[in-house]
Design an enzyme around this catalytic site. Structure first.
Site, PDB file in Angstrom:
ATOM      1  N   ASP A  13     -12.730   4.326   1.490  1.00  0.00           N
ATOM      2  CA  ASP A  13     -12.507   3.911   0.481  1.00  0.00           C
ATOM      3  C   ASP A  13     -11.504   5.328   0.225  1.00  0.00           C
ATOM      4  O   ASP A  13     -11.384   6.456   0.148  1.00  0.00           O
ATOM      5  CB  ASP A  13     -12.819   2.738  -0.775  1.00  0.00           C
ATOM      6  CG  ASP A  13     -11.381   2.012  -0.967  1.00  0.00           C
ATOM      7  OD1 ASP A  13     -10.453   2.168  -0.478  1.00  0.00           O
ATOM      8  OD2 ASP A  13     -11.784   1.201  -2.165  1.00  0.00           O
ATOM      9  N   GLU A  56      -5.157   8.469  -0.272  1.00  0.00           N
ATOM     10  CA  GLU A  56      -4.457   8.423  -0.399  1.00  0.00           C
ATOM     11  C   GLU A  56      -3.622   9.054  -1.600  1.00  0.00           C
ATOM     12  O   GLU A  56      -2.718   9.605  -1.530  1.00  0.00           O
ATOM     13  CB  GLU A  56      -3.655   6.682  -0.323  1.00  0.00           C
ATOM     14  CG  GLU A  56      -3.676   5.955   0.350  1.00  0.00           C
ATOM     15  CD  GLU A  56      -5.447   4.870  -0.267  1.00  0.00           C
ATOM     16  OE1 GLU A  56      -5.607   4.471   0.731  1.00  0.00           O
ATOM     17  OE2 GLU A  56      -6.220   4.964  -1.185  1.00  0.00           O
ATOM     18  N   ASP A  85      -5.411  -3.956  -0.678  1.00  0.00           N
ATOM     19  CA  ASP A  85      -5.134  -4.564  -2.131  1.00  0.00           C
ATOM     20  C   ASP A  85      -4.515  -5.943  -2.127  1.00  0.00           C
ATOM     21  O   ASP A  85      -2.877  -5.430  -2.403  1.00  0.00           O
ATOM     22  CB  ASP A  85      -5.303  -3.791  -3.446  1.00  0.00           C
ATOM     23  CG  ASP A  85      -6.855  -2.958  -3.470  1.00  0.00           C
ATOM     24  OD1 ASP A  85      -7.053  -3.038  -2.509  1.00  0.00           O
ATOM     25  OD2 ASP A  85      -6.433  -1.963  -4.576  1.00  0.00           O
TER      26      ASP A  85
END
Length: 762
Positions: free
Chosen positions: A430, A433, A497
């Site tokens: 995950d 970024e 998400d």
């Protein structure tokens, strides 16, 4: 980035030096070197103005690159995308009388007008048709004084922010696609798109996966070879162009030709790397703990018992971030309060036949026991003063692992290996970024801005290689959120998400289809949506869609995604969809291997499969699952859906046929409106196709040949073959089935193997 105000005016504080002339040129081996300058009326025009050096190269057959450099004296600390290059496929001719330079790479040609003050680039197809190019005022160097470093008192030495600007022509009706996983309109015309990985969810212009590659409906692609921030004005500044700008002194792009959209992807992945393969067990249903829910061993065991009691096949269980203690992400340690016997518990899960996935990220919170170790040994990204870069956004005192440091990679990998020894099979990589760019220093002195997007490649690569070093090639996989060009080598990627709405389900599909036009062949979404709790109708519709994606994971944020929470009818829908995907395993494995070979994704935008049908180019609510199955997810609570059935090129093959009702057929080139209950949806079987299934499979990793079945719709082309892939080694073909027409001209015979053939359609 926009620099102009209409065709004639520049924005305040901006100056563009347009290249209009070729001052001189030379050829060297397979490279053309051009010196470009402004309009030249007399020799004095060579003074007090910039030049741009252009290099024309061909890294692969059918691909031509143009590199434009303003100042060549800049320090280049990287990073750079890895490109696969070959030579010996170009030809160069320069007709000085006609003022024409021709550069050819296989089927792709570039014509350059070398006449004085007539600078013009035209890329052409094998038939001589213009694909794109540089026309009047389309190569320039931008000096922008709207910057903090610009001071008027510095006079002629006042600094400006420089940009290289390359504008590529668009033709009438030409459409642009791709540019990574973008959740807005599928057709990118009219949009401003920045290549900058950010954690913005799926309902904004921000994207986790920015890939500076776009595909045109005219039969070519464009790859911008730059890891930093790239801005594209896609028919949004000049209505006849794609304007590409990069801060700094150089820009390089490649035109990728193909005689079909699939051929463009084949060449693009030849250049940037073929997609990796994944083990067959990964095509099972994945269930997660969800994100912020409370769970312990008893909770998880209850979920697993519920799936078993309802006869819903489940292959992978995923522990999201709270498998570790809060504030200690990542320390790679199971929270002993919730899981006092983690090793024993993972063993018990394995005894149920489950694979195990755990959530990780490339950050280390200050409360983690690993923080001091990482600080002491220099494993984190540092500030320029030598201190560890930290902030409190996400994790308190969070540091970022510096994957340019080989010792840090070994350290990080060692913790993954320890988890694998415990029984962990996969990692959800995950984040990656939120990577800083100002006031920092990498171990290898890499340029921080160029590292921002590139960082995801390093992160995913170290995890993927750690997995494969243990289990063997093509047997490891990630569940990754961020990526960059070349990241298709480290699958799988999911959409990030999304909200629990039908609109978010549709935007997720748009994002996935856009990404899979950029060399990625696998993709998944959070079934049911991540944010919020889905109503039962949405849950069931997303289950139908999610189980016809390459990978299928039930995941949410603050609520669980086990089906019985939403009603036992949801359990029935999930069971049927999971079992349908499992019986399609031979088909999925074969198409994944095809994608590994040539870059064709498992989930395909309609135009990728039917480029001759112009109606397919604007459709983003349907897709092809492999070459044979048309899937139209239902995006409404009442079950009403309008969908398009493409025209096929197989003359006399027959009609499209419903997967659920073989007596129901569809004509290509037509729109249909239907209403579906939750036990069906539009899944259509292509005419003239054979789809390999196996109804006897209990799991994707089971025996591929025992119980194999061929679903044949209509008349098959002469010489049809079908590959059966080894589930134990997904890069290996167990058997190639050769199909011939029976004596009646309708039935099909399989040479050398006893296979059940099911005929549908006419």
């Amino acid at each position: 980035m926009k620099f102009t105000e209409g065709m004639w005016c520049l924005r305040e504080g901006v100056r563009i030096e347009w290249m209009s002339n070729i001052e001189r040129l030379r050829t060297e081996n397979e490279t053309v070197h051009l010196l470009l300058n402004k309009l030249q009326k007399h020799r004095g025009d060579t003074l007090n103005s910039p030049t741009v050096s252009a290099q024309v190269t061909s890294p692969q057959e059918g691909i031509i690159g143009v590199k434009l450099v303003h100042w060549a004296g800049q320090v280049d600390n990287g990073p750079h995308y890895k490109l696969n290059t070959t030579s010996g496929h170009t030809s160069i001719t320069h007709d000085k009388t006609a003022n024409k330079l021709n550069y050819t790479s296989g089927p792709l040609a570039l014509d350059v007008n070398t006449a004085a003050n007539e600078l013009d680039f035209v890329f052409r197809s094998p038939t001589g048709k213009k694909l794109t190019g540089h026309s009047w005022r389309s190569i320039g160097y931008v000096a922008d004084q709207r910057t903090e470093k610009h001071r008027y008192e510095d006079g002629i030495y006042a600094e400006k922010q420089g940009y290289m600007l390359a504008e590529l022509d668009l033709g009438v009706g030409e459409k642009v696609y791709g540019l990574g996983e973008r959740f807005g309109p599928f057709v990118k015309n009219g949009q401003t798109v920045d290549m900058w990985n950010e954690d913005g969810g799926t309902s904004s212009e921000l994207a986790y996966k920015n890939i500076p590659f776009y595909m045109s409906s005219k039969g070519y692609g464009v790859f911008v070879n730059h890891p930093g921030k790239i801005s594209l004005e896609v028919q949004s500044e000049r209505t006849t162009r794609v304007n590409i700008s990069v801060p700094g002194e150089e820009i390089e792009y490649f035109i990728v030709y193909g005689d079909s959209p699939k051929d463009v992807l084949r060449r693009y992945t030849t250049l940037t790397g073929r997609p990796g393969l994944v083990p067959s067990w990964s095509y099972n249903l994945w269930l997660t703990t969800s994100f912020t829910t409370n769970y312990d061993e008893q909770t998880v065991t209850g979920f697993l018992d519920g799936f078993r009691d309802r006869d819903i096949p489940l292959g992978v269980f995923h522990f999201d971030c709270f498998w570790m203690k809060s504030y200690q992400w990542c320390d790679f340690q199971f929270d002993e309060e919730m899981f006092p016997d983690a090793i024993g518990y993972l063993k018990r899960l394995k005894e149920r036949g489950l694979r195990i996935s755990v959530w990780i990220n490339p950050y280390v919170g200050q409360a983690s026991p690993l923080f001091e170790e990482g600080k002491k040994n220099g494993y984190f990204i540092k500030r320029t003063d030598g201190s560890v870069w930290q902030w409190d956004f996400w994790q308190a005192g969070m540091a970022v692992v510096d994957f340019t440091n080989p010792a840090a990679c070994t350290w990080y990998s060692s913790h993954l290996e320890r988890l694998m020894e415990m029984g962990v099979d996969s990692f959800k990589t995950d984040f990656a970024e939120r990577i800083p760019v100002k006031g920092i220093k990498y171990h290898d002195n890499a340029d921080p801005e160029r590292m921002h997007n590139y960082y995801a490649l390093l992160y995913n690569r170290i995890v993927y290689e750690t997995l494969n070093n243990r289990v063997g090639p093509n047997q490891g996989l990630l569940f990754a959120r961020s990526t960059a060009p070349g990241g298709q080598a480290y699958p799988v990627h999911w959409g990030g998400d999304c909200e629990s709405t039908f609109e978010a389900m549709a935007e997720s599909l748009r994002g996935g289809l856009s990404l899979m036009l950029c060399g990625y062949i696998f993709w998944a979404s959070d079934i049911g949506g991540f944010e919020g709790t889905p109503p039962p109708a949405l849950y069931k519709r997303w289950v139908q869609f999610g189980l016809l994606s390459s990978h299928s994971r039930l995941h949410g944020s603050s609520s669980f995604r086990v089906p019985w929470i939403y009603g036992e009818d949801c359990s029935a829908v999930l069971r049927d969809c999971v079992k349908r995907k499992i019986l399609l395993t031979p088909y999925i494995l074969a198409e994944a291997l095809r994608g590994h070979r040539d870059g064709t994704p498992l989930m395909r935008a309609l135009f990728l499969e039917f480029p001759a049908d112009l109606n397919t180019y604007a459709i983003d609510t349907q897709y092809m699952f492999g070459p044979n199955l048309l899937v139209a997810p239902v995006f409404s609570e009442d079950g009403e859906i309008t969908f398009y059935v493409p025209k096929t090129e197989e003359e006399g093959a027959g009609k499209w046929v419903s997967w659920f009702d073989h007596s129901k057929s569809y004509e290509g080139g037509q729109w249909y409106t239907e209403t579906h209950d939750f036990d069906t949806m539009p899944i259509l079987v292509r005419p003239g196709s054979v789809t390999v299934t196996n109804p006897k499979l209990k799991a994707p990793e089971d025996d591929a040949l025992e119980g194999i079945q061929l679903l044949v719709n209509g008349t098959l082309p002469t010489g049809t073959t079908v590959e059966v892939v080894n589930p134990g080694q997904t890069g290996e073909v167990l058997k190639t089935l050769r199909l011939t027409s029976g004596s009646d001209g309708k039935t099909v015979e399989v040479e050398g193997h006893d296979v059940e053939v099911v005929y549908i359609g006419q």
